[in-house]
Structure formats: C-alpha cells, structure tokens
Scaffold this motif. Structure first.
Motif, PDB file in Angstrom:
ATOM      1  N   CYS A 279     -42.103   4.535 -55.732  1.00 23.67           N
ATOM      2  CA  CYS A 279     -43.589   3.296 -55.678  1.00 23.67           C
ATOM      3  C   CYS A 279     -44.083   4.474 -56.594  1.00 23.67           C
ATOM      4  CB  CYS A 279     -44.769   2.870 -55.149  1.00 23.67           C
ATOM      5  SG  CYS A 279     -42.699   1.620 -53.939  1.00 23.67           S
TER       6      CYS A 279
ATOM      7  N   GLU B  26     -36.863   0.327 -49.185  1.00 23.32           N
ATOM      8  CA  GLU B  26     -35.657   0.345 -48.073  1.00 23.32           C
ATOM      9  C   GLU B  26     -35.607   1.631 -47.449  1.00 23.32           C
ATOM     10  OE1 GLU B  26     -30.642  -0.288 -47.548  1.00 23.32           O
ATOM     11  OE2 GLU B  26     -31.329  -0.011 -49.490  1.00 23.32           O
TER      12      GLU B  26
ATOM     13  N   MET C 268     -41.337  -4.908 -49.885  1.00 27.81           N
ATOM     14  CA  MET C 268     -41.649  -5.234 -51.157  1.00 27.81           C
ATOM     15  C   MET C 268     -43.238  -4.518 -50.563  1.00 27.81           C
ATOM     16  SD  MET C 268     -42.791  -8.530 -53.083  1.00 27.81           S
ATOM     17  CE  MET C 268     -40.596  -8.609 -54.083  1.00 27.81           C
TER      18      MET C 268
ATOM     19  N   HIS D 209     -36.002  -4.213 -45.115  1.00 30.34           N
ATOM     20  CA  HIS D 209     -36.206  -4.224 -46.838  1.00 30.34           C
ATOM     21  C   HIS D 209     -37.871  -4.682 -47.013  1.00 30.34           C
ATOM     22  CE1 HIS D 209     -32.323  -4.028 -48.536  1.00 30.34           C
ATOM     23  NE2 HIS D 209     -31.981  -4.040 -47.674  1.00 30.34           N
TER      24      HIS D 209
ATOM     25  N   LYS E  40     -47.475  -3.935 -47.790  1.00 27.49           N
ATOM     26  CA  LYS E  40     -46.399  -4.279 -48.139  1.00 27.49           C
ATOM     27  C   LYS E  40     -45.789  -4.945 -47.256  1.00 27.49           C
ATOM     28  CE  LYS E  40     -46.536  -2.351 -43.153  1.00 27.49           C
ATOM     29  NZ  LYS E  40     -45.574  -1.384 -42.354  1.00 27.49           N
TER      30      LYS E  40
ATOM     31  N   GLN F 285     -45.473  -4.038 -58.627  1.00 24.98           N
ATOM     32  CA  GLN F 285     -44.581  -3.832 -57.130  1.00 24.98           C
ATOM     33  C   GLN F 285     -43.618  -3.195 -57.488  1.00 24.98           C
ATOM     34  OE1 GLN F 285     -43.420  -7.988 -57.459  1.00 24.98           O
ATOM     35  NE2 GLN F 285     -42.214  -7.307 -58.921  1.00 24.98           N
ATOM     36  N   CYS F 286     -42.937  -2.934 -56.114  1.00 23.55           N
ATOM     37  CA  CYS F 286     -41.532  -1.576 -56.309  1.00 23.55           C
ATOM     38  C   CYS F 286     -41.157  -2.040 -54.708  1.00 23.55           C
ATOM     39  CB  CYS F 286     -42.654  -0.812 -56.339  1.00 23.55           C
ATOM     40  SG  CYS F 286     -43.334  -0.018 -54.399  1.00 23.55           S
ATOM     41  N   LEU F 287     -40.043  -1.693 -54.642  1.00 21.30           N
ATOM     42  CA  LEU F 287     -39.512  -1.829 -53.717  1.00 21.30           C
ATOM     43  C   LEU F 287     -38.447  -0.886 -52.877  1.00 21.30           C
ATOM     44  CD1 LEU F 287     -36.833  -4.915 -55.212  1.00 21.30           C
ATOM     45  CD2 LEU F 287     -38.917  -5.379 -53.880  1.00 21.30           C
TER      46      LEU F 287
END
Length: 239
Positions: free
Chosen positions: A16, A35, A42, A40, A62, A31-33
């Motif tokens: 991120c 895990e 976002m 999970h 988040k 935005q970023c993901l």
C-alpha cells in the motif's frame, strides 16, 4: 510515511505504500488489497488537506471483505463445475447425435444401396424426416422406383417379342411344310412329262425349271426358319 493515529491495529503494508505516495503526490484517491492471517482487507486511501488546500497527509479506511471473497470463490467454483458439466453434456449429446442419428442413417442408406447393387431393388430407405438425410433417402427411393419400372417394361417387351418370335417361327414352319408338299407333288409331274413325248421337251424343261425354283424356295424357307429359331433363342436369352 508515519502513522499519526489509527483504529483497528492495521499496520501499513508494503503493497500500500506506493498507493499512499501516489495520493500524496496527486491528491487523488487510491486503493490497495491486503491479505493477513487469512483475512482479506481492502484499503481506500484519500488525501488529507489543510485549510489552504494543500495535501498534508493520507487518510485510509480499511474494509474486511473476507466473507465476500470466499463467496465469490465459491461462486467461481460453482460456475466452473457447471461449465464442465455443460461441456460434458454437450460432448455426450454430440456423440449420441453423430453416433446414433447420423451414422445410423448413413449405414441404413449404405445397406439399401448394397442390396440394390446386388440386384435386389425391393428394399427402400425408411427415413421419416424433412432434413437433408430424409430428402436424400426420398430421392434414392424415387430413383429405385424408376429403375424398377424400366426393368419391368423391358421384361414385358421382351416377353411380347418372344411371343411374336414364336408365332413367326410357327408361320415359317407351316410355310416350309407347304413348300415341301409342293416340291413333292412337282416331282411326279416332272417324271410324267418327260415320258410323254420328245416333242414336249420344251414343256418338260419348263416344268423342270419350275421344280428347281420350288426347291430353291424350300431351301430359302429352311434358312429363314433357322434364322427365326436363332432369333427366338437370342430373344429368350435377352429375356
């Protein structure tokens, strides 16, 4: 980058950081993901501006979408299984259609044509359909009907010709008998004429010439009878 305040205990992930730098540089959201520990997340990042409109920091929010992720994964597997099942059904239907529908019809047509090639014109193609295979079977049946009619006509005409030849043979035999009878009756007349007188030599010669001509007629009649018998024999062979 330095965290000034947070809730939820989410540490900035390395994936991120480029997004945050982009937000600081362009003042545009990103935005970023992430895990982490089987979850999970976002992360939505937006610019934090002061009263002068200058970007002084980044605000990130988040959202845990683990449940949605697994739901989408389950749906994906379901779609995959349904797709595989549909492909299997399609392949099975195509195999049945080609093997039991098209190939069976083609073999039936082949069997009828093989029997026709061996002289059996009684078999017909039994395909009750309006498609191309049904039209082909109907055309072949019509062709075989026409051939059968032609053969029957030839056989009928051959029988008529055979009957006429036999009648002609009987007439020729009758004619030959009559000519032989005339020839037999002419021989005594010729002998009696020779014994009458030498003064009647010219008449005897005429009678002798007549007898010779009758013999020639008898010979010609025999040849005609032999030719007619040959015609009858050939006609019977043709029939």
């Amino acid at each position: 980058l330095k965290i000034q305040a947070q809730t939820g205990g989410l540490v900035i992930d390395d994936t991120c950081k480029p997004v945050f730098s982009q937000v600081l540089a362009t003042s545009q959201t990103g935005q970023c993901l992430i895990e982490k520990d089987g979850h999970h997340f976002m992360v939505l990042a937006g610019p934090l501006v002061d009263y002068a409109g200058q970007t002084e920091g980044v605000v990130m929010v988040k959202m845990d979408y683990t449940e949605q992720f697994h739901a989408v994964k389950r749906i994906t597997w379901i779609y995959l299984l349904v797709g595989v099942l549909m492909v299997a059904l399609t392949v099975g239907f195509c195999h049945w259609f080609i093997g039991n529908y098209l190939i069976r019809r083609i073999r039936h047509i082949k069997t009828v044509l093989n029997q026709a090639s061996k002289g059996d014109l009684t078999s017909r193609i039994q395909i009750q359909a309006n498609d191309e295979m049904g039209q082909l079977g109907g055309n072949i049946n019509t062709f075989m009907d026409n051939v059968t009619q032609i053969i029957e006509g030839v056989q009928s005409r051959a029988g008529t010709l055979n009957t006429m030849s036999e009648s002609l043979n009987a007439v020729s035999q009758n004619l030959l008998t009559r000519v032989q009878h005339v020839s037999d009756n002419t021989a005594p007349i010729d002998g009696e004429t020779r014994s009458m007188s030498e003064n009647l030599n010219s008449a005897a010669a005429a009678v002798e010439e007549t007898s010779t001509n009758v013999s020639l007629i008898a010979t010609s009649a025999e040849e005609m009878s032999a030719a007619i018998r040959e015609i009858v024999k050939n006609t019977g062979h043709a029939s």
